[in-house]
Design a protein around this motif. Structure first.
Motif, PDB file in Angstrom:
ATOM      1  N   HIS A 297       0.710  -1.132   0.004  1.00 45.28           N
ATOM      2  CA  HIS A 297       0.079   0.265   0.107  1.00 45.28           C
ATOM      3  C   HIS A 297       0.949   1.717   0.002  1.00 45.28           C
ATOM      4  CE1 HIS A 297      -2.882   2.584   1.650  1.00 45.28           C
ATOM      5  NE2 HIS A 297      -4.025   1.840   0.461  1.00 45.28           N
ATOM      6  N   ASP A 298       1.989   1.447   0.475  1.00 45.24           N
ATOM      7  CA  ASP A 298       2.707   2.498   0.325  1.00 45.24           C
ATOM      8  C   ASP A 298       3.205   2.266  -1.120  1.00 45.24           C
ATOM      9  OD1 ASP A 298       3.101   2.737   3.036  1.00 45.24           O
ATOM     10  OD2 ASP A 298       4.477   0.603   3.802  1.00 45.24           O
ATOM     11  N   CYS A 299       3.663   1.713  -1.763  1.00 42.84           N
ATOM     12  CA  CYS A 299       4.063   2.079  -3.142  1.00 42.84           C
ATOM     13  C   CYS A 299       2.976   2.465  -4.076  1.00 42.84           C
ATOM     14  CB  CYS A 299       4.994   0.407  -3.611  1.00 42.84           C
ATOM     15  SG  CYS A 299       5.784  -0.252  -3.210  1.00 42.84           S
ATOM     16  N   HIS A 300       2.309   1.667  -3.462  1.00 43.42           N
ATOM     17  CA  HIS A 300       0.228   2.465  -4.174  1.00 43.42           C
ATOM     18  C   HIS A 300       0.671   3.978  -4.114  1.00 43.42           C
ATOM     19  CE1 HIS A 300      -3.853   1.968  -5.955  1.00 43.42           C
ATOM     20  NE2 HIS A 300      -3.964   2.731  -4.705  1.00 43.42           N
ATOM     21  N   THR A 301       0.628   4.164  -2.471  1.00 51.64           N
ATOM     22  CA  THR A 301       0.324   6.064  -3.010  1.00 51.64           C
ATOM     23  C   THR A 301       1.881   6.714  -3.658  1.00 51.64           C
ATOM     24  OG1 THR A 301       1.602   5.576  -0.608  1.00 51.64           O
ATOM     25  CG2 THR A 301      -0.959   5.568  -0.131  1.00 51.64           C
ATOM     26  N   LEU A 302       3.053   5.928  -3.516  1.00 48.61           N
ATOM     27  CA  LEU A 302       3.835   6.805  -4.218  1.00 48.61           C
ATOM     28  C   LEU A 302       3.697   6.738  -5.426  1.00 48.61           C
ATOM     29  CD1 LEU A 302       6.886   5.362  -2.019  1.00 48.61           C
ATOM     30  CD2 LEU A 302       6.232   7.579  -1.531  1.00 48.61           C
ATOM     31  N   MET A 303       3.244   5.254  -6.385  1.00 46.99           N
ATOM     32  CA  MET A 303       2.857   5.812  -7.711  1.00 46.99           C
ATOM     33  C   MET A 303       1.596   6.268  -7.528  1.00 46.99           C
ATOM     34  SD  MET A 303       5.157   3.571  -8.934  1.00 46.99           S
ATOM     35  CE  MET A 303       4.836   3.591 -10.767  1.00 46.99           C
ATOM     36  N   GLN A 304       0.863   6.719  -6.719  1.00 45.92           N
ATOM     37  CA  GLN A 304      -0.623   7.338  -7.074  1.00 45.92           C
ATOM     38  C   GLN A 304       0.073   8.657  -7.487  1.00 45.92           C
ATOM     39  OE1 GLN A 304      -3.984   5.495  -8.320  1.00 45.92           O
ATOM     40  NE2 GLN A 304      -2.120   4.154  -8.593  1.00 45.92           N
ATOM     41  N   GLN A 305       0.280   9.018  -6.266  1.00 42.57           N
ATOM     42  CA  GLN A 305       0.713  10.559  -6.347  1.00 42.57           C
ATOM     43  C   GLN A 305       1.603  11.182  -5.219  1.00 42.57           C
ATOM     44  OE1 GLN A 305      -2.677   9.312  -4.069  1.00 42.57           O
ATOM     45  NE2 GLN A 305      -3.966   9.792  -6.040  1.00 42.57           N
ATOM     46  N   ARG A 325       4.543   9.873 -15.952  1.00 40.78           N
ATOM     47  CA  ARG A 325       3.198   9.565 -17.305  1.00 40.78           C
ATOM     48  C   ARG A 325       3.097   7.868 -16.666  1.00 40.78           C
ATOM     49  NH1 ARG A 325       4.130  10.447 -23.064  1.00 40.78           N
ATOM     50  NH2 ARG A 325       1.705  10.213 -22.733  1.00 40.78           N
ATOM     51  N   LEU A 326       4.171   7.354 -16.290  1.00 42.21           N
ATOM     52  CA  LEU A 326       3.268   6.037 -15.524  1.00 42.21           C
ATOM     53  C   LEU A 326       2.995   6.100 -14.878  1.00 42.21           C
ATOM     54  CD1 LEU A 326       4.331   2.961 -16.248  1.00 42.21           C
ATOM     55  CD2 LEU A 326       6.547   3.661 -14.131  1.00 42.21           C
ATOM     56  N   CYS A 327       2.795   6.728 -13.899  1.00 41.58           N
ATOM     57  CA  CYS A 327       2.242   7.287 -12.416  1.00 41.58           C
ATOM     58  C   CYS A 327       1.010   7.421 -12.315  1.00 41.58           C
ATOM     59  CB  CYS A 327       3.145   7.892 -11.322  1.00 41.58           C
ATOM     60  SG  CYS A 327       4.755   7.955 -10.988  1.00 41.58           S
ATOM     61  N   PHE A 328       1.004   8.407 -13.795  1.00 43.02           N
ATOM     62  CA  PHE A 328      -0.513   8.536 -14.419  1.00 43.02           C
ATOM     63  C   PHE A 328      -1.475   7.658 -14.634  1.00 43.02           C
ATOM     64  CE2 PHE A 328       0.326  13.300 -15.184  1.00 43.02           C
ATOM     65  CZ  PHE A 328       0.762  13.654 -14.111  1.00 43.02           C
ATOM     66  N   TYR A 329      -0.419   6.830 -15.133  1.00 45.35           N
ATOM     67  CA  TYR A 329      -0.931   5.004 -15.517  1.00 45.35           C
ATOM     68  C   TYR A 329      -1.697   4.540 -14.806  1.00 45.35           C
ATOM     69  CZ  TYR A 329      -1.303   0.519 -18.011  1.00 45.35           C
ATOM     70  OH  TYR A 329      -1.409  -0.396 -17.713  1.00 45.35           O
TER      71      TYR A 329
END
Length: 356
Positions: A297-305, A325-329
């Motif tokens: 879940h930490d990686c999820h929030t890092l990649m999301q925002q 752009r990868l994070c936006f994807y």
């Protein structure tokens, strides 16, 4: 069996969650769900039972009391798909997921290459899924030194998959999945789904590990540089051998010590709402400029925002844009609703054909 009023009520929520204004927000909008609705209309409630009970639940369990409607009914359930990481996908489906033929779509035509120094197999045919006129297809030096004019293969139909495993195709299929013993399994258009959280964590670990040069997580090293040299790409990044040490020329993703500290300080100072994620501050080691103990879940929030915010002032524009752009994807595919009208369009907004 007895169901409480609240449990019974919750099992009916899918009926009111059909797509609205082209927004797909629930599995009830999927082809698999619609198939079961059309072909077996008596199945109006779906659960995720244990695998050993699937056949019994398909036949039905009589005498289940529905407290919401105040009546008894026959409980039936169907397994629509599994959700798992890629190795588990291989175990459940019987598909080969490692080695030279590891792409479930390309199968026997998987474009693969064994790295001489990294001792791993890489898959370099991904540009064929881009729109036919995409500029990346013509670029050579940025990829494998060759242009890409191929078209993506058509995914195997469910009948083709069943035919291959029943006839002993052991190149791309190692076994016939036990799920095919279920009456309806061969009809489902989607049988297995990959868990985005596993993929997101692997990608996040690799990006963070490479940017901050974390041992064991860094994907950039002497072996990787030598493999690039062997492939004839990025030759300016080849190792420089000295009398005492080997130096790797900095790539656009490499950060100075000061920039690494800046990234870590950015994470260290972030404050998020309670329950949003772990306390990011506790994951940062300012002493050696690392992020430690990242959970899914930490990686999820890092990649999301959070990651695009932390790198906004330390990387060159092309590299920063690529990561952002990868994070936006990942943010887009994790959205609660999906705009169905955009699913069949390419990155330029044009209608995508089966050949492009």
């Amino acid at each position: 069996m007895f169901q409480s009023h609240e449990t019974a009520k919750s099992l009916t929520w899918h009926a009111a969650r059909k797509s609205i204004d082209g927004q797909m927000s629930h599995p009830a909008d999927s082809p698999s769900w619609k198939l079961l609705d059309d072909k077996w209309p008596k199945f109006d409630v779906y659960l995720e039972p244990l695998i050993d009970d699937l056949k019994s639940l398909w036949v039905g369990i009589r005498g289940v009391y529905d407290a919401h409607n105040g009546e008894y009914f026959t409980l039936r359930a169907a397994l629509m798909w599994t959700i798992n990481d890629f190795p588990a996908y291989g175990n459940l489906s019987g598909c080969v997921v490692k080695g030279y033929k590891a792409c479930p779509i390309c199968g026997d035509d998987t474009p693969s290459h064994r790295l001489k120094n990294g001792h791993k197999i890489c898959y370099i045919g991904h540009r064929k899924w881009l729109p036919i006129n995409h500029p990346y297809r013509r670029q050579r030096a940025a990829f494998n030194g060759k242009p890409e004019y191929g078209i993506p293969p058509e995914p195997l139909t469910r009948e083709e998959v069943l035919h291959m495993v029943e006839n002993g195709d052991r190149v791309c299929w190692k076994k016939k999945s036990i799920f095919f013993d279920l009456e309806y399994w061969k009809y489902l258009p989607v049988r297995h789904a990959l868990d985005v959280m596993h993929i997101e964590k692997n990608v996040c670990d690799s990006i963070i590990g490479t940017l901050l040069e974390i041992p064991g997580k860094n994907k950039d090293g002497i072996a990787a540089r030598l493999d690039l040299l062997n492939m004839g790409v990025k030759t300016d990044l080849q190792p420089k051998y000295g009398e005492r040490r080997t130096r790797l020329p900095p790539g656009p993703w490499n950060l100075s010590k000061a920039e690494k500290r800046e990234v870590c300080n950015s994470f260290y100072g972030m404050k998020v709402p309670e329950g949003y994620s772990s306390n990011i501050k506790n994951l940062v080691s300012l002493q050696d400029s690392r992020l430690l103990g990242l959970k899914s879940h930490d990686c999820h929030t890092l990649m999301q925002q959070l990651l695009p915010v932390a790198i906004r002032s330390v990387l060159e524009k092309p590299t920063r844009y690529a990561i952002t752009r990868l994070c936006f994807y990942f943010n887009a595919i994790c959205a609660k609703t999906v705009d169905v009208s955009k699913l069949d369009k390419d990155s330029n907004g044009h209608k995508r054909s089966a050949k492009t």
